[in-house]
Enzyme design. Structure first.
Site: not given
Length: 566
Positions: A330, A360, A382-383, A404, A472, A474
């Site tokens: 990531t 990610q 994502q990310d 996220d 949320r 992490w």
């Protein structure tokens, strides 16, 4: 036979040295062993890992008479942490030497670790330097506290991020396990130093406030010296709206130019960054002409005070497609990674096109201090935006993604931004944030202020099929505030979503303040202990640019618009 006069002369000649030594001994009051241990235990009592704290400091080779104050104890703790971090660095290099036994991603993760451990060493040494200088009348105690806590928060985040790189494959766990003890020891020692520094600076600020209140006959309840910010913006009040727009659009004179067609100094952004000076104390401007630049770019830590200026967010695009499914970490998947402090960017798109099935895949990662982005797009799934560490500011930007898509453990303020969820893969839920604060004393979090939280057209067409949440947790002490923002009905009425069972639901800090739109009602929000609901203006003020990222001391130098208060 001895000579009486000579004996008298010798006695008189050494008398000044005897007297001097006596005076020195009378001025120096040695700390006894019991007093020494009492001081260490007292200092360590404010930490999360007191046994680790006491053991490490007590075993130090620093003599007891050099530890007379809590500040001395913190210094010894930091020096021990530096040595432990150096040990970890060589341990990681040793692991890298066994290349034949490692997968491509494991080698990448170890290189990530080397970079982060190296950065941690810089942050720890900077902390030691600031601590030695503390308290100096040239800076307020609050400024020292913010800088010291920022540096140690970042050093801690680096340890966790290093280990996070070994969480994708079953085979990663063996390498992770071999690093775990050393990385976590540094993490805990940083945590202990952070707790002791916070305790010291909080005490000093309280004493200072009491003295000033007595001197100036001030009533308690208002911090003296605080700015009357109200709705203060980064432009003078007398400046007309038209002139403000003109100033924002003013062109800058570049030092070098990037153009894919060869009409500039360089054809690639990476080549221009490589040509930029190291350690620049003035703003070094790289103009990036309109075009699509398919490359991965890193601004190294020695390339400070760089600025990217594009021709427009729809025309100047830096794009890549690294992702976890295809073997990246990531951390390393970022299309653009910023490590050099003081970085600015304007009118550019940072993009990762890997797609929702590649998990990610970061468009922009920032682990540098005092960085700001204006009229930039961060586009991925994502990310998307990795606000990794230190202090960051985003204004007038578009951030779009799925899972996220704003995550990390920086102290990050987003103002006047469009934050849009995209259509994810079947079975996925969208999470706007996943904040990674992993210690209650870290001064980190994500503050979303005066933004617009909605959805892209592809999600709007099927919004009944996918749930979208504000965030949320992490990490254990995840902290996010959404305030003065327009929240559309794309956000689920519960607002927030758990990470895994009851993890962090009691220790997180999620809150909302003065939001508008179709989705800000908190009537059906989660009922977790850590969810604060709608907080007061006084509580929200702590998450403004002025207080959360010390914006009053550096945002004016960016030339970007900003708001210091509510």
């Amino acid at each position: 036979m001895s000579h009486p006069k000579r004996k008298l002369f010798v006695t008189l000649s050494i008398l000044p040295f005897i007297v001097g030594a006596f005076l020195l001994l009378s001025l120096w009051t040695p700390v006894s062993g019991s007093e020494h241990h009492t001081l260490i235990r007292s200092s360590c009592s404010s930490t999360l890992y007191p046994d680790v704290c006491f053991s490490a400091i007590s075993s130090s080779s620093v003599p007891s008479w050099e530890m007379k104050t809590p500040k001395d104890v913190i210094r010894v703790a930091l020096e021990h942490t530096v040595l432990s971090t150096q040990h970890n660095y060589f341990n990681i290099k040793k692991k890298l030497a066994s290349r034949a036994l490692l997968t491509v991603r494991e080698r990448t993760a170890l290189h990530d670790c080397l970079n982060m451990v190296d950065q941690s060493l810089d942050e720890l040494r900077a902390t030691l330097h600031d601590l030695q200088d503390y308290p100096n009348t040239n800076r307020s105690i609050a400024q020292y506290a913010d800088d010291l806590q920022t540096l140690l928060s970042a050093a801690m985040t680096n340890q966790e991020s290093c280990l996070d790189g070994f969480s994708h494959d079953r085979g990663d766990k063996k390498v992770r396990q071999s690093l775990l003890t050393g990385q976590m020891h540094v993490f805990r020692m940083c945590s202990n130093s952070l707790a002791m520094i916070k305790n010291m600076t909080d005490t000093d600020m309280a004493e200072r406030r009491s003295i000033l209140e007595i001197k100036e006959h001030k009533l308690p309840g208002r911090e003296l010296g605080a700015e009357e910010e109200g709705n203060t913006r980064g432009w003078p009040k007398w400046l007309s709206a038209g002139n403000r727009r003109l100033l924002q659009a003013t062109t800058v004179t570049p030092d070098i130019t990037v153009a894919a067609d060869g009409s500039g100094n360089y054809r690639t952004v990476a080549a221009a960054v490589a040509a930029a000076p190291e350690g620049s104390t003035r703003r070094f401007i790289i103009r990036i002409k309109a075009g699509v630049y398919r490359e991965n770019v890193e601004i190294p830590k020695k390339k400070t005070n760089l600025m990217f200026v594009g021709d427009g967010r729809t025309t100047t695009i830096i794009t890549g497609s690294r992702n976890v499914v295809d073997g990246s970490t990531t951390f390393n998947s970022a299309t653009v990674a910023v490590v050099g402090d003081g970085f600015l960017a304007r009118d550019i798109t940072f993009q990762n096109t890997a797609g929702p099935s590649k998990h990610q895949a970061v468009a922009l990662r920032v682990n540098a201090d005092l960085c700001a982005f204006y009229r930039c797009d961060m586009l991925a799934y994502q990310d998307t935006l990795y606000v990794h560490s230190l202090r960051q500011f985003y204004v007038g930007c578009l951030i779009a993604g799925t899972v996220d898509f704003i995550f990390g453990n920086a102290a990050a303020v987003l103002q006047d931004c469009d934050i849009h969820a995209r259509r994810p893969n079947s079975g996925q839920r969208n999470m706007v944030t996943a904040q990674g604060r992993d210690d209650p004393n870290q001064n980190t979090g994500i503050s979303i202020q005066k933004c617009r939280i909605g959805a892209t057209s592809d999600l709007l067409a099927v919004k009944g099929s996918f749930e979208t949440y504000l965030g949320r947790p992490w990490k254990m002490y995840s902290r996010t505030l959404v305030m003065q923002s327009a929240i559309s009905d794309i956000i689920h009425p519960a607002g927030w979503y758990p990470w895994d069972g009851n993890f962090a639901l009691d220790t997180l800090y999620y809150a909302e303040y003065a939001n508008t739109g179709a989705g800000p009602s908190t009537a059906n929000r989660v009922t977790w202990k850590g969810y604060r609901g709608v907080i007061t203006a006084a509580e929200a003020q702590a998450f403004t640019a002025s207080q959360f990222i010390a914006g009053g001391s550096w945002l004016a130098n960016t030339g970007f618009p900003y708001s210091l208060g509510l």
